[in-house]
Design a protein around this motif. Structure first.
Motif, PDB file in Angstrom:
ATOM      1  N   GLY A 121       0.485  -1.093   0.085  1.00 27.46           N
ATOM      2  CA  GLY A 121      -0.180  -0.067  -0.104  1.00 27.46           C
ATOM      3  C   GLY A 121       1.482   1.238  -0.449  1.00 27.46           C
ATOM      4  N   ASN A 122       2.282   1.462   0.030  1.00 27.14           N
ATOM      5  CA  ASN A 122       2.910   1.989  -0.004  1.00 27.14           C
ATOM      6  C   ASN A 122       3.281   2.741  -1.292  1.00 27.14           C
ATOM      7  N   LYS A 123       2.875   3.883  -1.921  1.00 20.05           N
ATOM      8  CA  LYS A 123       2.686   4.063  -3.553  1.00 20.05           C
ATOM      9  C   LYS A 123       3.982   5.673  -3.497  1.00 20.05           C
ATOM     10  N   SER A 124       5.082   5.676  -2.738  1.00 19.97           N
ATOM     11  CA  SER A 124       5.712   6.411  -2.367  1.00 19.97           C
ATOM     12  C   SER A 124       7.100   5.776  -2.548  1.00 19.97           C
ATOM     13  N   LYS A 125       7.370   6.534  -3.549  1.00 19.87           N
ATOM     14  CA  LYS A 125       8.781   5.800  -4.324  1.00 19.87           C
ATOM     15  C   LYS A 125       9.714   7.118  -4.419  1.00 19.87           C
ATOM     16  N   LYS A 126      11.018   6.295  -3.617  1.00 17.13           N
ATOM     17  CA  LYS A 126      12.011   7.419  -4.504  1.00 17.13           C
ATOM     18  C   LYS A 126      13.211   7.739  -5.271  1.00 17.13           C
ATOM     19  N   SER A 132      14.260  -0.420   0.299  1.00 11.25           N
ATOM     20  CA  SER A 132      12.698  -0.868  -0.347  1.00 11.25           C
ATOM     21  C   SER A 132      12.860  -1.066  -1.861  1.00 11.25           C
ATOM     22  N   ASP A 133      13.906  -0.805  -2.469  1.00  5.59           N
ATOM     23  CA  ASP A 133      14.374  -1.644  -4.053  1.00  5.59           C
ATOM     24  C   ASP A 133      15.180  -3.156  -3.790  1.00  5.59           C
ATOM     25  N   PHE A 134      14.410  -3.871  -2.921  1.00  4.97           N
ATOM     26  CA  PHE A 134      15.167  -4.663  -2.855  1.00  4.97           C
ATOM     27  C   PHE A 134      14.064  -5.682  -1.846  1.00  4.97           C
ATOM     28  N   ILE A 135      12.959  -5.919  -2.178  1.00  9.62           N
ATOM     29  CA  ILE A 135      11.956  -6.439  -1.513  1.00  9.62           C
ATOM     30  C   ILE A 135      10.968  -6.870  -3.072  1.00  9.62           C
ATOM     31  N   ALA A 136      10.946  -7.802  -3.059  1.00  6.36           N
ATOM     32  CA  ALA A 136       9.504  -8.795  -3.778  1.00  6.36           C
ATOM     33  C   ALA A 136       8.326  -8.263  -3.299  1.00  6.36           C
ATOM     34  N   LYS A 218       4.236 -13.701 -10.061  1.00  5.15           N
ATOM     35  CA  LYS A 218       3.539 -13.636  -8.593  1.00  5.15           C
ATOM     36  C   LYS A 218       4.194 -12.481  -7.581  1.00  5.15           C
ATOM     37  N   TYR A 219       4.905 -12.217  -8.090  1.00  6.82           N
ATOM     38  CA  TYR A 219       5.793 -11.548  -7.388  1.00  6.82           C
ATOM     39  C   TYR A 219       6.537  -9.722  -8.454  1.00  6.82           C
ATOM     40  N   MET A 220       6.674  -9.118  -7.728  1.00  9.69           N
ATOM     41  CA  MET A 220       6.920  -7.713  -8.368  1.00  9.69           C
ATOM     42  C   MET A 220       8.331  -7.538  -7.450  1.00  9.69           C
ATOM     43  N   THR A 221       8.796  -6.043  -8.320  1.00  9.90           N
ATOM     44  CA  THR A 221       9.761  -5.713  -7.011  1.00  9.90           C
ATOM     45  C   THR A 221       8.931  -4.110  -6.554  1.00  9.90           C
ATOM     46  N   SER A 222       9.434  -3.738  -5.932  1.00  9.45           N
ATOM     47  CA  SER A 222       8.592  -2.255  -5.113  1.00  9.45           C
ATOM     48  C   SER A 222       8.540  -0.941  -5.874  1.00  9.45           C
ATOM     49  N   ARG A 223       9.217  -1.154  -7.503  1.00  8.99           N
ATOM     50  CA  ARG A 223       8.736   0.254  -8.515  1.00  8.99           C
ATOM     51  C   ARG A 223       7.579  -1.111  -9.080  1.00  8.99           C
ATOM     52  N   GLY A 224       7.117  -2.314  -9.130  1.00  6.72           N
ATOM     53  CA  GLY A 224       6.214  -2.746 -10.038  1.00  6.72           C
ATOM     54  C   GLY A 224       6.274  -2.943 -10.449  1.00  6.72           C
ATOM     55  N   TYR A 238      13.231   2.451 -12.647  1.00  7.82           N
ATOM     56  CA  TYR A 238      14.181   2.975 -12.716  1.00  7.82           C
ATOM     57  C   TYR A 238      14.773   4.354 -13.174  1.00  7.82           C
ATOM     58  N   GLY A 239      13.838   4.843 -13.581  1.00  4.72           N
ATOM     59  CA  GLY A 239      15.121   6.303 -14.438  1.00  4.72           C
ATOM     60  C   GLY A 239      15.330   7.056 -13.982  1.00  4.72           C
ATOM     61  N   GLY A 240      17.100   7.206 -14.710  1.00  3.78           N
ATOM     62  CA  GLY A 240      17.661   7.854 -13.823  1.00  3.78           C
ATOM     63  C   GLY A 240      18.139   7.835 -13.095  1.00  3.78           C
ATOM     64  N   ILE A 241      18.401   6.047 -12.806  1.00  2.00           N
ATOM     65  CA  ILE A 241      19.652   5.652 -11.662  1.00  2.00           C
ATOM     66  C   ILE A 241      20.442   5.083 -12.284  1.00  2.00           C
ATOM     67  N   LYS A 242      21.351   5.162 -11.944  1.00  2.00           N
ATOM     68  CA  LYS A 242      22.847   4.173 -13.034  1.00  2.00           C
ATOM     69  C   LYS A 242      22.458   2.688 -12.506  1.00  2.00           C
ATOM     70  N   ASN A 243      22.888   2.453 -13.563  1.00  2.00           N
ATOM     71  CA  ASN A 243      22.595   0.723 -13.865  1.00  2.00           C
ATOM     72  C   ASN A 243      23.938   0.239 -15.237  1.00  2.00           C
ATOM     73  N   THR A 244      24.219  -1.491 -15.016  1.00  2.00           N
ATOM     74  CA  THR A 244      24.453  -1.960 -15.824  1.00  2.00           C
ATOM     75  C   THR A 244      24.529  -2.392 -16.808  1.00  2.00           C
TER      76      THR A 244
END
Length: 280
Positions: A121-126, A132-136, A218-224, A238-244
Motif C-alpha cells: 500500500g506504500n505508493k511513494s517512490k524515492k 526498499s528496492d530489494f523487496i519482492a 506472482k511477485y514484483m519489485t517495489s517499483r512494480g 528506474y529512470g535516472g538510476i545508474k545501471n549496468t
C-alpha cells in the motif's frame, strides 16, 4: 604576570577535567556496548520481528552504545529514511542505514523513534535506490533481501516445494557461513547467516534472506516491475538510476546489494536480488 599564570593553570585544569570526563564516558560506552552486543534472551539475541524499519522523527540520532551518554556526533537519519533493524536492547535498537552511495552506517537508535516498515500500500517512490528496492511484493505479502528468514510471515504461508542445505564455509572469525536454498511457486530464496557479527548476532541466532529469485507474475519489485515486462518498462520505473547493462541483463547496485533483470527477447525473464557474500 602572576594573575595570568593562575588563569592559565585554571584553564589547563578545566581542559584536563573535561578530558577525563570524556574518557570516562567513552569507557562507559565501551562497557555498555559490549554488554548489549553479548546480551541474549534464552541464549539468543533479541532480534526484531520486522527487519525493515523507517525513521518516524525529523531527526533520529545514532549512538555508539545504547545509552544517552554515547551519542555519535553528527550521525543521524531523517524522517522517512529506511533502515535494517538487527537487535533490541532495552529502549534501543541496533540498525544499519545504507546511504545513496552504498555506504553502510550502523549504530544504536532509540526504538521509539523508528517504526516497522511495510511496502504494501506504500505508493511513494524515492528518487535514489534504497533498501526498499530489494523487496519482492506479492498480493498478500512481501519478502525483503537482508530480512529475517525465520520471521518472514509471507514465506511461512507459502508451500515450500523443496529445501536444501547448500553448505558451510569458514569465515575470518573462526566461524562458519551457512547457506540453505528454499523453493516455492514463483519464488526461490537462499537463506544464510553471512554477516552475523555485524548484526551483533551469534553464529546460529538467525538466517537472513541473501538471495531472492522471481520467475513468475506472482511477485514484483517495489517499483512494480515483474516478469514479462519490457526493457522499456524497467528503464522507465528506474529512470535516472545508474545501471549496468549487458546483452541480456540490466543490473542495479547499492553497496553489497544487487537487483538484476534477465532479459530474453526484450522481456524480463527472471528477476534476482542478492547480497554479496563477504568474509567476516
Amino acid at each position: 604576570m602572576k594573575s595570568r599564570n593562575i588563569a592559565l593553570m585554571i584553564l589547563l585544569s578545566f581542559f584536563a577535567l573535561m578530558s577525563n570526563i570524556v574518557l570516562a564516558e567513552n569507557n562507559e560506552c565501551l562497557l555498555i556496548g559490549s554488554a548489549a552486543k553479548n546480551s541474549t534472551i534464552n541464549g539468543q539475541s533479541n532480534i526484531p520481528l520486522n527487519s525493515y524499519v523507517v525513521a518516524n522523527m525529523n531527526k533520529v540520532l545514532f549512538y555508539s552504545a545504547p545509552n544517552e551518554l554515547c551519542k555519535k556526533d553528527g550521525v543521524f537519519v531523517i524522517l522517512g529514511d529506511y533502515l535494517y533493524a538487527y537487535k533490541i536492547y532495552k529502549d534501543f535498537t541496533y540498525v544499519n542505514y545504507i546511504t545513496v552511495k552504498g555506504d553502510s552506517i550502523s549504530g544504536w537508535v532509540k526504538s521509539a523513534e523508528i517504526k516497522n516498515y511495510s511496502p504494501l500500500g506504500n505508493k511513494s517512490k524515492k528518487e535514489n535506490l534504497n533498501i526498499s528496492d530489494f523487496i519482492a511484493i506479492g498480493k498478500d505479502g512481501w519478502v525483503g533481501l537482508g530480512g529475517s528468514f525465520s520471521n518472514n510471515i509471507t514465506l511461512s504461508k507459502e508451500k515450500e516445494i523443496s529445501s536444501e542445505y547448500i553448505g558451510d564455509f569458514p569465515n575470518n572469525s573462526e566461524g562458519l557461513n551457512k547457506f540453505y536454498s528454499h523453493s516455492y511457486t514463483g519464488i526461490a530464496v537462499i537463506s544464510s547467516n553471512v554477516g552475523y557479527l555485524k548484526r551483533l548476532w551469534n553464529m546460529d541466532d538467525d538466517y537472513v534472506i541473501s538471495t531472492i529469485s522471481l520467475s513468475s507474475l506472482k511477485y514484483m519489485t517495489s517499483r512494480g516491475v515483474k516478469v514479462g515486462d519490457s526493457v522499456k518498462d524497467v528503464l522507465k520505473e528506474y529512470g535516472g538510476i545508474k545501471n549496468t547493462t549487458t546483452n541480456g541483463n540490466i543490473r542495479y547496485n547499492l553497496g553489497e546489494m544487487s537487483l538484476s533483470f534477465d532479459i530474453d527477447q526484450g522481456k524480463v525473464s527472471t528477476i534476482e536480488m542478492s547480497l554479496t557474500t563477504t568474509q567476516e
